[in-house]
Write a protein that holds these residues in place. Sequence first.
Motif, PDB file in Angstrom:
ATOM      1  N   HIS A  40      36.430  52.480  35.968  1.00 30.55           N
ATOM      2  CA  HIS A  40      37.265  51.362  36.128  1.00 30.55           C
ATOM      3  C   HIS A  40      36.207  50.377  36.569  1.00 30.55           C
TER       4      HIS A  40
ATOM      5  N   ASP B 296      44.512  34.217  35.450  1.00 27.68           N
ATOM      6  CA  ASP B 296      44.750  32.542  35.974  1.00 27.68           C
ATOM      7  C   ASP B 296      45.247  31.843  34.997  1.00 27.68           C
TER       8      ASP B 296
ATOM      9  N   ARG C  52      52.570  43.752  35.551  1.00 27.25           N
ATOM     10  CA  ARG C  52      52.837  45.032  36.155  1.00 27.25           C
ATOM     11  C   ARG C  52      53.811  45.705  35.388  1.00 27.25           C
TER      12      ARG C  52
ATOM     13  N   SER D 287      43.206  50.483  33.272  1.00 29.61           N
ATOM     14  CA  SER D 287      43.209  48.848  33.423  1.00 29.61           C
ATOM     15  C   SER D 287      42.783  48.552  34.461  1.00 29.61           C
ATOM     16  N   PHE D 288      41.871  47.411  34.794  1.00 38.82           N
ATOM     17  CA  PHE D 288      41.277  47.356  35.866  1.00 38.82           C
ATOM     18  C   PHE D 288      40.912  45.604  36.038  1.00 38.82           C
ATOM     19  N   MET D 289      40.772  45.319  37.168  1.00 35.50           N
ATOM     20  CA  MET D 289      40.654  43.689  37.316  1.00 35.50           C
ATOM     21  C   MET D 289      39.123  43.574  37.132  1.00 35.50           C
TER      22      MET D 289
ATOM     23  N   ASP E  40      36.842  40.295  37.769  1.00 39.16           N
ATOM     24  CA  ASP E  40      37.414  38.926  38.412  1.00 39.16           C
ATOM     25  C   ASP E  40      38.578  38.595  38.111  1.00 39.16           C
TER      26      ASP E  40
ATOM     27  N   LEU F  87      42.380  40.770  33.556  1.00 36.50           N
ATOM     28  CA  LEU F  87      42.544  42.055  33.624  1.00 36.50           C
ATOM     29  C   LEU F  87      42.205  42.762  32.376  1.00 36.50           C
TER      30      LEU F  87
ATOM     31  N   PRO G  88      41.496  50.599  42.619  1.00 38.72           N
ATOM     32  CA  PRO G  88      40.886  49.929  41.145  1.00 38.72           C
ATOM     33  C   PRO G  88      41.892  50.266  39.937  1.00 38.72           C
TER      34      PRO G  88
ATOM     35  N   PHE H 185      44.445  49.335  37.994  1.00 35.69           N
ATOM     36  CA  PHE H 185      45.626  48.171  38.071  1.00 35.69           C
ATOM     37  C   PHE H 185      47.061  48.527  38.371  1.00 35.69           C
TER      38      PHE H 185
ATOM     39  N   ALA I 193      49.048  47.532  41.641  1.00 41.73           N
ATOM     40  CA  ALA I 193      50.375  46.557  41.268  1.00 41.73           C
ATOM     41  C   ALA I 193      51.335  47.129  41.687  1.00 41.73           C
TER      42      ALA I 193
ATOM     43  N   TYR J 179      40.247  39.178  43.189  1.00 42.30           N
ATOM     44  CA  TYR J 179      41.114  38.228  42.757  1.00 42.30           C
ATOM     45  C   TYR J 179      42.512  38.338  43.067  1.00 42.30           C
ATOM     46  N   ILE J 180      42.922  39.329  42.311  1.00 46.98           N
ATOM     47  CA  ILE J 180      44.399  39.445  42.147  1.00 46.98           C
ATOM     48  C   ILE J 180      45.027  39.962  43.576  1.00 46.98           C
TER      49      ILE J 180
ATOM     50  N   ARG K 151      45.320  36.680  45.267  1.00 46.76           N
ATOM     51  CA  ARG K 151      46.338  35.989  44.799  1.00 46.76           C
ATOM     52  C   ARG K 151      47.681  36.367  45.245  1.00 46.76           C
TER      53      ARG K 151
ATOM     54  N   LYS L 186      50.328  34.461  48.046  1.00 45.44           N
ATOM     55  CA  LYS L 186      51.777  34.129  47.481  1.00 45.44           C
ATOM     56  C   LYS L 186      52.751  34.738  48.471  1.00 45.44           C
TER      57      LYS L 186
ATOM     58  N   SER M 274      38.223  28.731  43.198  1.00 43.97           N
ATOM     59  CA  SER M 274      38.020  28.155  41.710  1.00 43.97           C
ATOM     60  C   SER M 274      39.424  28.530  41.066  1.00 43.97           C
ATOM     61  N   SER M 275      40.195  29.408  41.649  1.00 49.58           N
ATOM     62  CA  SER M 275      41.735  29.660  40.943  1.00 49.58           C
ATOM     63  C   SER M 275      42.567  28.352  41.271  1.00 49.58           C
ATOM     64  N   LYS M 276      42.999  28.059  40.108  1.00 48.80           N
ATOM     65  CA  LYS M 276      44.358  26.968  40.339  1.00 48.80           C
ATOM     66  C   LYS M 276      45.643  27.776  40.987  1.00 48.80           C
ATOM     67  N   SER M 277      46.095  28.925  40.487  1.00 42.35           N
ATOM     68  CA  SER M 277      46.983  29.540  41.142  1.00 42.35           C
ATOM     69  C   SER M 277      46.899  29.730  42.740  1.00 42.35           C
TER      70      SER M 277
END
Lengths: 510, 340
Positions: A15, A54, A64, A84-86, A88, A91, B177, B179, B183, B225-226, B229, B233, B268-271
């Motif tokens: 990852h 974004d 998700r 799957s991983f982020m 920055d 994804l 790590p 996702f 999530a 980031y996620i 975010r 929220k 920098s992220s709009k959301s």
Amino acid sequence: MAQEIEKPRKVQYPHDSTCYKITDEIGRGVSAIVYKAICIPNSTVVAIKSIDLDRSRTELESVRLEAKIMSLLSHPNILRAHCSFMVDHRLWVVMPFMSSGSLQSIMTSSFPDGLSEPCIAVILRETLNALSYLHNQGHLHRDIKAGNILIDSNGSVKLADFGVSASIYESNSGKGSNSGTNSASGRLTDLAGTPYWMAPEVIHSHTGYSFKADIWSFGITALELAHGRPPLSHLPPSKSLIMKITKRYRFSDYERAKNSKNKKFSKNFKDMVGLCLDQDPSKRPSAEKLLKHSFFKNCKNSDFLSKNLLVGLPSVEQRFREIKLQRLESMNCRSADGDDEDDQVFLIGGVTVKQRRISGWNFNEDGFELDPVFPVSKEDNEIDNDIVKQVRFGGETIIRDRGGESEKLNLQTQLADGEIGGGGGGGSVDRDVMMGSLMFLKKSLDDQRQKVMNMIDMINGEENVEMSRELQLMQVIENLKMELENVKKRNFELEMELGVSQLTAKQQSL
Amino acid sequence: MKGLFKSKPKTPVDLVRLTRDLLIYVDQNPDSRETKREEKMLELNKLIRELKSILYGNGEAEPVSEACAQLTQEFFRENTLRLLILCLPKLNLEARKDATQVVANLQRQQVQFRLIACDYLEANIDLMDILVLGYENTDMALHYGTMLRECIRHQSVARYVLESENVKKFFDYIQLPNFDIAADASATFKELLTRHKSTVAEFLSKNYDWFFAEYNSKLLESTNYITRRQAIKLLGDMLLDRSNCAVMTRYVSSRDNLRILMNLLRESSKSIQIEAFHVFKLFVANQHKPADIISILLANKTKLLRLFADFKTDKEDEQFEADKAQVIREILALEPWDQP
């Protein structure tokens, strides 16, 4: 059939983006890019779909769900994610690299008039295996098309892209308001997919749809493979097209006159496709049943594809480069970002015309074509005027021409009936039907707007009086929506202020 | 041979009993690798699938409520759920998914107008710990996670999880790590903190200090980031819920919180910026701002005004514009705090 226990997690895919070396770009959408890459620790070639979360307008919740579905499916004909991983704000979904790319891309580059029947049979059987597994799991794919069927150099066929798939077992537990999932009856009412492949009941989703919608798209995909493109797709959006539609112009979609090859397809094939394209979803066979159709009886193995279809094909990377060049050339004719292009990344050499409203299809078995039937207003008016009326008066009917015999599709009448029936009792139209109708209307409006946008881009400033009414209407609806939101928020804020002031009152009294 | 024994179809109660017997066998014979065990595993997989088709119906038939009720009653009469959860890692992927769907469905089944699943879980509440810890096992996380989210539909169960030590683990699970797992944990966390209003309000007031300390440092200031975010929220969702009004007032009176929110506004992220704005406006709109909040806002007045000058949503949003205008007015009107 699909019960072998794969243990893909045992082969390690880290990852960590530094463990992957990107070698090529092989696909691109509005917010996603697909790369070919090498996973350095185990020196395996992979495809990486990199989605900008974004920029993506899709909700995180649907991302998700897609990730979850992809990691829980396990079938030889379904493209599964390694991990799957982020990275920055992107994804990264790491997947097996399917070296021959999508069938749509193969056809665009090498078989513009479609594939041979034995090849189609193998592809369709493998796709059906995947569909049958998916449906048994309670999932709908909702976007079956050649662009989402990928093929490896050894001829293995995999169904990909679960960006819009849905589960009838899992109602969105979060806010739940924007999902049309209704787990009790196993039917969905929200709109998803790509228009050409969409089943009639998905377009008119007032009654809801289920697995059989995938079977329809599967039938359209069969036609797409046979002819090189789905019905209607080559038509450019233009004023004249709308005229043809409204004047009940019947056109042969595939321009057989030009297409001198005059391909012959077997009776079995035609029969199989005909079953899939039945207007009545309940009459379409299930994926499992279709697998037993005689069309698949003497079907070859998938290595037949590697020997017959894949020989001498340009690589996926080459194809993408070509497409990119073509795109650059035609850049100025193309309109701005389409809303739903996110899931188009596998659609190498994509379709440019996206949205057009179709009220029905007639499958013409002899011609092996699907003849579209377009909504026509009673007065044979311009289609855009027609839409305006539907919205305003809600009682207009659309006449659906069905091979000579006319049939009324009284969606809007139903809607009106529903309101009356609600008061008088005995009315059988319930909230769901109403919702469906409203969603259908909304979809029509969206389609129309898209079309108008395209045309405005095409005409580039040329005056178009008829269109402006519709634009106005869209504006009105937008404003109304916004007002509603504002009122809701204001309400809320007032309540909050009240809370704050109560609290401060308490503080002061202390 | 088999045809000879093809007796009448098994009742839902029979199916649950057979399942339970096999689960006990699997549980007690963890290592035996002989064919007998494999046969039993196959049978178990089939039984779980049959339970699923009773509860959900199959392609041809809709579920029958009487059969569902019988199944549910028998399932919770004894310890079948515990066995199923414990044996889940021993099942194959398909059986795990079927079992997860069965467990999910059972949470909503009523027997004589009662959700008996809830009674069972209250008596076996330690099962929730197993499910939460499932996030640490890559192969089990999504299955246990789904079950967990279904179980916390029951308010008492959600309260238990919130008040258990395990709730702290979510701050780490959310940043795993993988996702898909992160999530899923995040979705469960959100459910815990938004579903049952009164329980959430009580939890947040009682645990304010450690909870928001963790929330700020681990989530809002995460490098991921996620995570940032989703956290900003969810923070907005929590603070703007009127049942959490007291918590909100407390939150917007802290200068540390304001500092974190102002950093998020500069992202920098709009959301993230937009979501941060929805929380930031609460600090400004507070009619009784503490002195240190006022002084921070005053010190940053020019910067804030410059930021808001070209601060826009992608789509036209009247409400956002109105909020923004109000925030700007409030900032312009700020006066240094007069000591009472």
